[in-house]
Scaffold this active site. Structure first.
Site, short mmCIF file in Angstrom:
data_model
loop_
_atom_site.label_atom_id
_atom_site.label_comp_id
_atom_site.label_asym_id
_atom_site.label_seq_id
_atom_site.Cartn_x
_atom_site.Cartn_y
_atom_site.Cartn_z
N TYR A 67 29.53 -22.92 -3.11
CA TYR A 67 29.11 -21.81 -2.27
C TYR A 67 29.20 -20.50 -3.03
O TYR A 67 28.32 -19.65 -2.95
CB TYR A 67 29.97 -21.73 -0.99
CG TYR A 67 29.43 -20.72 -0.01
CD1 TYR A 67 28.49 -21.10 0.95
CD2 TYR A 67 29.83 -19.38 -0.05
CE1 TYR A 67 27.97 -20.17 1.84
CE2 TYR A 67 29.31 -18.45 0.83
CZ TYR A 67 28.38 -18.85 1.78
OH TYR A 67 27.86 -17.94 2.65
N PHE B 2 1.07 -2.99 -1.91
CA PHE B 2 1.06 -4.44 -1.71
C PHE B 2 1.53 -4.70 -0.27
O PHE B 2 2.36 -3.96 0.25
CB PHE B 2 1.94 -5.18 -2.72
CG PHE B 2 1.81 -6.67 -2.54
CD1 PHE B 2 0.65 -7.33 -2.92
CD2 PHE B 2 2.82 -7.40 -1.92
CE1 PHE B 2 0.51 -8.69 -2.69
CE2 PHE B 2 2.67 -8.76 -1.69
CZ PHE B 2 1.51 -9.42 -2.08
N THR B 3 0.99 -5.75 0.33
CA THR B 3 1.19 -6.00 1.77
C THR B 3 2.66 -5.99 2.19
O THR B 3 3.07 -5.17 3.00
CB THR B 3 0.55 -7.34 2.15
OG1 THR B 3 1.05 -8.35 1.26
CG2 THR B 3 -0.97 -7.28 2.01
N ASP C 275 7.75 -3.53 -9.48
CA ASP C 275 7.46 -4.83 -8.88
C ASP C 275 7.09 -5.70 -10.06
O ASP C 275 5.97 -5.62 -10.59
CB ASP C 275 6.32 -4.73 -7.86
CG ASP C 275 6.07 -6.08 -7.19
OD1 ASP C 275 6.23 -7.11 -7.88
OD2 ASP C 275 5.72 -6.11 -6.00
N LYS D 96 5.89 -16.48 -8.77
CA LYS D 96 4.73 -16.23 -9.63
C LYS D 96 5.12 -16.44 -11.10
O LYS D 96 5.25 -17.57 -11.53
CB LYS D 96 4.18 -14.83 -9.37
CG LYS D 96 3.37 -14.70 -8.08
CD LYS D 96 4.20 -14.48 -6.86
CE LYS D 96 3.39 -14.11 -5.65
NZ LYS D 96 3.96 -13.07 -4.82
N ARG E 146 -8.79 -10.44 0.37
CA ARG E 146 -8.01 -9.24 0.04
C ARG E 146 -8.94 -8.05 0.32
O ARG E 146 -9.68 -7.63 -0.56
CB ARG E 146 -7.56 -9.25 -1.42
CG ARG E 146 -6.28 -10.04 -1.68
CD ARG E 146 -5.15 -9.59 -0.82
NE ARG E 146 -3.87 -10.24 -1.12
CZ ARG E 146 -2.91 -10.43 -0.20
NH1 ARG E 146 -3.11 -10.10 1.06
NH2 ARG E 146 -1.76 -10.96 -0.53
N PHE F 155 -3.14 -10.78 8.13
CA PHE F 155 -3.99 -11.73 7.41
C PHE F 155 -3.45 -13.14 7.41
O PHE F 155 -4.20 -14.10 7.31
CB PHE F 155 -4.22 -11.26 5.96
CG PHE F 155 -2.94 -11.05 5.18
CD1 PHE F 155 -2.22 -9.88 5.30
CD2 PHE F 155 -2.47 -12.04 4.33
CE1 PHE F 155 -1.03 -9.69 4.59
CE2 PHE F 155 -1.29 -11.87 3.61
CZ PHE F 155 -0.57 -10.68 3.75
C1 LIG Z 1 3.96 -12.18 -3.83
C2 LIG Z 1 4.24 -10.77 -4.06
C3 LIG Z 1 5.31 -10.12 -3.44
C4 LIG Z 1 6.16 -10.76 -2.36
O1 LIG Z 1 6.84 -11.85 -2.85
P1 LIG Z 1 7.14 -13.15 -1.93
O2 LIG Z 1 7.87 -14.04 -2.87
O3 LIG Z 1 5.83 -13.69 -1.48
O4 LIG Z 1 7.97 -12.69 -0.79
C5 LIG Z 1 5.55 -8.80 -3.79
N1 LIG Z 1 4.77 -8.15 -4.65
C6 LIG Z 1 3.72 -8.73 -5.24
C7 LIG Z 1 2.88 -7.95 -6.20
C8 LIG Z 1 3.40 -10.05 -4.96
O5 LIG Z 1 2.34 -10.62 -5.53
#
Ligand SMILES: *Cc1c(COP(=O)(O)O)cnc(C)c1O
Length: 476
Positions: A60, A112-113, A203, A246, A370, A437
């Protein structure tokens, strides 16, 4: 390992997309042939990563996999403290809550969303200070993700540095089409922010892809390794949020990384409330091990060149057929310009959403919108935002598909381009309040079908795929 792909008939796909409310996010993956919805969490892990999964320390507290992850992040991203989270938005949530005060402004190189939503939920307002070229699908600027320093300077003068809790620097810029930021611009942005005591957070979700573009296109970096470029990029920042799904080559996970001791303490106080203990955040020990190994693999030049090379291969096929796409070709996918593809569909009938649905009907290839649907409504006025960029994204999972899958995809997009006048616009039948979306539902305007097609590309019988029986599998 390999995973068989499902082939469907055109009538099956017509039924599936109608049941999914013409939203590709609501399709069952069983009904998808080639899945280019996203590069998020769709990576194929390596033998080395899978071996690491067997070495999970599921204690843990104080898991040795966390120690390895933190050390790997120090080595490759350079930040001292790591706060693990379940994925990127967990890190965005924590950063927004500890830094943003109500009434604050957060400038950044395009929204970004999830990032913007967390900024808004913390009482902040996002301000776009990306260069104008980023909003132009045809501009060939090699670093379309760059910050417009004059715009940033203006925002600082207008609202005051005290009202800017941090600067959010996306590397690469997802919503602009995976476009990179140059090292020169990262440095200049950081210097301007530092002069006003504004912290800079990257980011860093696709920072390795950004590093590849710097190596390829920025003078002076030809002979610098991807790892060194990444470290230099991060060296200009105070910390980063990361979606490990990613660049880090895993299926789940993320982190907030930063240098400031006091801020790290505050972040650790938040992570235990929303994610998990500060040494696992929302990930299993084995997941942290896989991510640490994925980070090491991700900075290999051969890996990143092959990854972006696949994107360029698909993009070039479309360019050669005169299909309008965002130029230059970005890092993680091809972005088809739906405004030019479907000039007969007004933006308030969501051309990119319609194009994604029509592509699925045509061949079972799944992309995503998008554009206006993703942009949502203005937090203050409640009006639909109508962004300049209205795009269908075809995102490439890392290390999953072969070139033949990309050929099939290109053939279908080109087929649609030739019969584009048969695609109809969409209207909402259900609109969620946040990040609409993902779960919105639609119906074609004035018709039953989104693609009025007498002659569909049928993956069951067409010559398109008969010659590629051996490609009905995908590595995972
Ligand atoms: C995917 C993404 C996020 C959010 O990450 P999650 O792992 O989906 O929560 C933030 N910023 C960018 C540019 C992304 O592509």
């Amino acid at each position: 390992m390999v995973e068989p792909l499902t082939m469907t008939t055109s009538p099956q796909r017509e039924r599936a997309i109608a049941e999914a409310g013409f939203n590709t996010f609501l399709l069952s993956s069983n009904d998808v042939y080639i899945d280019l919805l996203t590069d998020s969490g769709t990576n194929a892990m390596s033998d080395n990563q899978w071996a690491g999964m067997m070495l999970g320390d599921e204690a843990y507290a104080g898991s040795r996999n966390f120690e390895k992850l933190e050390n790997t992040i120090r080595t490759h991203y350079g930040f001292r403290h790591t706060i693990p989270t379940h994925q990127g938005r967990g890190a965005e949530h924590i950063l927004s809550q500890i830094l943003i005060h109500p009434g604050g402004y957060v400038p950044g190189n395009m929204y970004f969303t999830t990032t913007r939503l967390h900024q808004e939920l913390a009482g902040g307002t996002f301000v776009d200070v990306i260069i104008d070229e980023a909003h132009e699908p045809c501009s060939e600027h090699p670093f379309k993700g760059n910050v417009d320093l004059a715009k940033l300077d203006r925002v600082i003068n207008e609202v005051g540095a005290n009202n800017i809790p941090y600067f959010c620097l996306h590397t690469t810029v997802n919503m602009a089409g995976g476009q990179p930021v140059s090292m020169e611009n990262i440095q200049a942005t950081a210097e301007l922010c530092r002069a006003h005591r504004i912290p800079v957070f990257l980011d860093a979700t696709r920072a390795v892809e950004n590093a590849y573009f710097i190596k390829r296109s920025e003078a002076g970096f030809e002979n610098t390794s991807i790892a060194d470029i990444l470290l230099q990029m991060c060296g200009h920042a105070d910390g980063c949020t990361m979606s490990g799904k990613k660049d880090c080559l895993v299926n789940i996970g993320g982190f907030l990384a930063l240098n400031d001791d006091e801020l790290a303490e505050r972040a650790r106080n938040m992570v235990v409330v929303f994610e998990g203990l500060h040494t696992y955040g929302g990930m299993a020990g084995r997941d942290m091990e896989a991510m640490a190994r994925g980070i090491e693999e991700s900075v290999s030049y051969d890996h990143i060149r092959a990854r972006i090379g696949q994107v360029e291969y698909l993009g070039q096929l479309l360019i050669d057929a005169d299909v309008p796409i965002v130029r230059p070709i970005g890092g993680h996918g091809i972005f088809v310009d739906a405004k030019r593809f479907l000039p007969h569909i007004p933006q308030n009938e969501f051309p990119a959403q319609a194009l994604a649905a029509a592509l699925y009907v045509d061949s079972g290839v799944r992309g995503m919108e998008r554009g206006a649907v993703s942009a949502g409504r203005d937090a203050k006025t409640g009006e639909n935002r109508l962004p300049r960029l209205e795009l269908l994204r075809l995102t490439l999972p890392r290390r999953v598909y072969t070139q033949a899958h990309l050929d099939v995809t290109a053939e279908s997009v080109i087929d649609l381009w030739e019969k584009r006048d048969r695609i109809r616009g969409l209207k909402f039948t259900f609109e969620p309040e946040r990040l609409r979306f993902f779960q919105a539902r639609f119906a074609p305007v004035g018709a039953e079908r989104v693609l009025d097609d007498a002659d569909p590309v049928n993956t069951q019988s067409s010559s398109l795929t008969d010659s590629r029986e051996s490609d009905q599998a995908v590595t995972h």
